[in-house]
Design a protein around this motif. Structure first.
Motif, PDB file in Angstrom:
ATOM      1  N   ASP A  88       0.872  -1.181   0.000  1.00  0.00           N
ATOM      2  CA  ASP A  88       0.000   0.000   0.000  1.00  0.00           C
ATOM      3  C   ASP A  88       0.906   1.227   0.000  1.00  0.00           C
ATOM      4  N   PRO A  89       0.806   2.097  -1.002  1.00  0.00           N
ATOM      5  CA  PRO A  89       1.766   3.208  -1.114  1.00  0.00           C
ATOM      6  C   PRO A  89       1.709   4.200   0.039  1.00  0.00           C
ATOM      7  N   ASP A  90       0.632   4.197   0.823  1.00  0.00           N
ATOM      8  CA  ASP A  90       0.533   5.137   1.935  1.00  0.00           C
ATOM      9  C   ASP A  90       0.975   4.535   3.260  1.00  0.00           C
ATOM     10  N   THR A  91       1.328   3.254   3.264  1.00  0.00           N
ATOM     11  CA  THR A  91       1.853   2.635   4.484  1.00  0.00           C
ATOM     12  C   THR A  91       3.206   1.975   4.278  1.00  0.00           C
ATOM     13  N   ASN A  92       3.484   1.518   3.049  1.00  0.00           N
ATOM     14  CA  ASN A  92       4.755   0.831   2.806  1.00  0.00           C
ATOM     15  C   ASN A  92       5.936   1.748   3.086  1.00  0.00           C
ATOM     16  N   TYR A  93       6.897   1.239   3.852  1.00  0.00           N
ATOM     17  CA  TYR A  93       8.104   2.019   4.140  1.00  0.00           C
ATOM     18  C   TYR A  93       9.307   1.090   4.089  1.00  0.00           C
ATOM     19  N   ASP A  94       9.199   0.049   3.264  1.00  0.00           N
ATOM     20  CA  ASP A  94      10.276  -0.910   3.111  1.00  0.00           C
ATOM     21  C   ASP A  94      10.748  -0.924   1.669  1.00  0.00           C
ATOM     22  N   GLY A  95      12.061  -1.089   1.493  1.00  0.00           N
ATOM     23  CA  GLY A  95      12.622  -1.128   0.160  1.00  0.00           C
ATOM     24  C   GLY A  95      12.051  -2.205  -0.738  1.00  0.00           C
ATOM     25  N   PRO A  96      11.959  -3.487  -0.281  1.00  0.00           N
ATOM     26  CA  PRO A  96      11.453  -4.531  -1.175  1.00  0.00           C
ATOM     27  C   PRO A  96      10.069  -4.239  -1.736  1.00  0.00           C
ATOM     28  N   GLY A  97       9.210  -3.584  -0.964  1.00  0.00           N
ATOM     29  CA  GLY A  97       7.865  -3.281  -1.425  1.00  0.00           C
ATOM     30  C   GLY A  97       7.827  -2.384  -2.640  1.00  0.00           C
ATOM     31  N   LEU A  98       8.916  -1.625  -2.846  1.00  0.00           N
ATOM     32  CA  LEU A  98       8.945  -0.738  -4.006  1.00  0.00           C
ATOM     33  C   LEU A  98       8.946  -1.521  -5.309  1.00  0.00           C
TER      34      LEU A  98
END
Length: 538
Positions: free
Chosen positions: A67-77
């Motif tokens: 979720d772009p408004d909660t993700n704060y991890d590199g792999p999620g990008l």
């Protein structure tokens, strides 16, 4: 007004304290799951005839929602950057942080420095089939604020988002902020989300549950299948406004077992590996004629932090001697090889002109002898801490320890358990004398780096050293244009000698031969991430 630094969460290249305990257990589950199943991609990867699918393994844990408004991890990008788009972005394939249009085609700033007017791209549709207009910009800003996740601070200064017409929107700030467009361009910056999805799937959490297994963006791929923390499937989106991706399907697998991923790649069962390979493994894979091993510049920077409560490095003279006595080029070459490039700049190499933040450290092989002769380290062992989750930091810490010990300063590398590196300031007397750790900035602007690394409220000033008045200096710099203010700030930080940037970690990719477009698929601000739409099969 600064973008609310007190609320900025901690971030680093390798682990996040708010998830690290959970990841430990889930990583084991992931490894077991992958070890227990055979590959299903050996006959349908790009290396086979008439195939248009790609299978990539990320050798790093990832269990948070894409979720772009909660993700704060590199792999999620790897998921978000292929399924969502923002108004602007950093240029892919570039070794400079150049901001380019994405869903905005142009933007201007009012004379008072408060209002940005964005002209929106026409002919763009969300994956639910609805049209992208100014209404979506308003809804996307509102959702990021309402969700109030890690990256929400990036829009904390926005006071109004006002549609001018269907394809023009004004965004007004509380005060001039020269970093604002950089935060929009950030990989963690605001992405456009379908207002229809946000309404129909809102639930009681602003559609966060829905966006755990779906997407609502405009990107070249749709998220079509999810097994959280294990695998994610991307399918090329119909009616994408840009070029149609060559690979219609991308399978992303998550694994913390680099050895298993290596074997599968060598057997042709997967097509590429992203991230977290040590020097020896990378060199081994690079020597395989069936594989392409490549690196790409990255703002992720490895640093030496000095404990201000250390009984050894108490004076500026001792800290100056320490930095001068470390042959960082040799240390990095021995521990990291081509996975890291030595730097002389305080900020991530390339963020400022090199003359503006040169640390002014020249290697002096006699410098450490001065510390020995002073007697301040007599009977003591220099403790060099590193995050247990980072094999890179461990390798450098061990090599640096060997250097110090050889010079007559006994030293030991100390593994810091999951998350504990972020609580060292609770008891500095018990903390290591030095810490080796890498971090990456949220955006390509100096403020995005300086405030989190060099101020105790920023989140990554892990040993709590402080330059008096630095927050005020940074607040004042945000209201100015150009880099003069930041050059002065850099000199203050350098003079304190509590932080020493030693190298830039490189994004690494190991792929089967024949995969094209790799450089265009990578971004200076994203560590071990691929933009899959840029890839092809030769």
């Amino acid at each position: 007004m600064s973008p609310t630094p007190l609320h900025r969460p901690v971030r680093s290249a390798f682990s996040r304290p708010r998830t690290s305990v959970l990841l430990t257990g889930l990583a084991a589950v992931t490894a077991i799951a992958l070890a227990g199943c055979s590959s299903s991609s050996s006959t349908d990867s790009f290396g086979s005839d008439a195939s248009d699918s790609l299978t990539v393994v990320i050798t790093q844990t990832y269990t948070t929602p894409p979720d772009p408004d909660t993700n704060y991890d590199g792999p999620g990008l790897n998921i978000i950057e292929s399924t969502y788009e923002g108004l602007v972005a950093y240029q892919d394939g570039s070794d400079t942080a150049e901001i380019v249009p994405e869903l905005a085609t142009d933007w201007t700033l009012s004379d008072d420095g408060l209002t940005y007017t964005f002209t929106l791209r026409e002919g763009v549709t969300f994956h639910d089939g609805t049209e992208f207009t100014a209404e979506a910009v308003v809804a996307s800003f509102e959702r990021r604020t309402a969700v109030d996740g890690g990256p929400a601070y990036m829009v904390g200064d926005v006071t109004a988002v006002t549609p001018v017409d269907d394809y023009t929107v004004d965004v007004t700030l509380a005060a001039p902020n020269s970093a604002f467009v950089d935060y929009l361009a950030s990989p963690f910056g605001l992405k456009m989300v379908s207002p229809t999805v946000l309404t129909e799937e809102a639930g009681d959490d602003f559609a966060q549950t829905y966006l755990t297994t779906h997407d609502a963006g405009t990107g070249p791929y749709e998220l079509t299948d999810v097994e959280t923390g294990v695998s994610y499937t991307l399918t090329a989106a119909d009616d994408y406004w840009g070029d149609t991706p060559e690979f219609s399907t991308v399978n992303i697998e998550i694994s913390d077992n680099a050895s298993a991923a290596q074997l599968r790649l060598e057997r042709g069962e997967i097509d590429a590996i992203l991230g977290n390979l040590n020097k020896t493994t990378f060199a081994s894979l690079a020597s395989n004629d069936e594989l392409d091993a490549s690196t790409f510049p990255n703002f992720t920077t490895q640093m030496v932090y000095v404990n201000p409560a250390s009984a050894i490095f108490t004076t500026l003279e001792d800290r100056t001697a320490l930095f001068a006595g470390l042959d960082t080029e040799t240390i990095i070459d021995a521990s990291m090889g081509e996975l890291e490039v030595p730097t002389s700049q305080l900020f991530p190499a390339g963020m400022l002109d090199a003359a503006a933040d040169d640390q002014g450290v020249t290697y002096d092989p006699a410098a450490l002898q001065g510390i020995v002769d002073s007697g301040i380290a007599a009977g003591k062992t220099i403790r060099i801490g590193y995050p247990a989750s980072s094999s890179d930091a461990a390798a450098v810490a061990q090599e640096m320890g060997a250097t110090l010990s050889s010079a007559g300063l006994p030293a030991e590398a100390v593994s810091l358990g999951s998350g504990s590196v972020y609580s060292l300031t609770d008891d500095l007397a018990a903390a290591p004398d030095l810490v080796i750790m890498a971090a990456f900035p949220d955006a390509g602007h100096v403020d995005a780096w300086a405030r989190i690394i060099y101020t105790p409220t920023g989140g990554l000033d892990v040993l709590g050293a402080e330059v008096p008045g630095l927050n005020d200096d940074l607040d004042a710099a945000l209201a100015t244009e150009g880099n003069d203010a930041y050059a002065a700030i850099a000199q203050k930080i350098i003079a304190a000698k509590y932080w020493f940037s030693i190298g830039s970690l490189q994004t690494t990719t190991i792929a089967r031969t024949g995969l094209t477009g790799l450089d265009d698929a990578r971004n200076l601000l994203e560590y071990n991430v691929l933009h899959f739409a840029a890839l092809g099969n030769e």
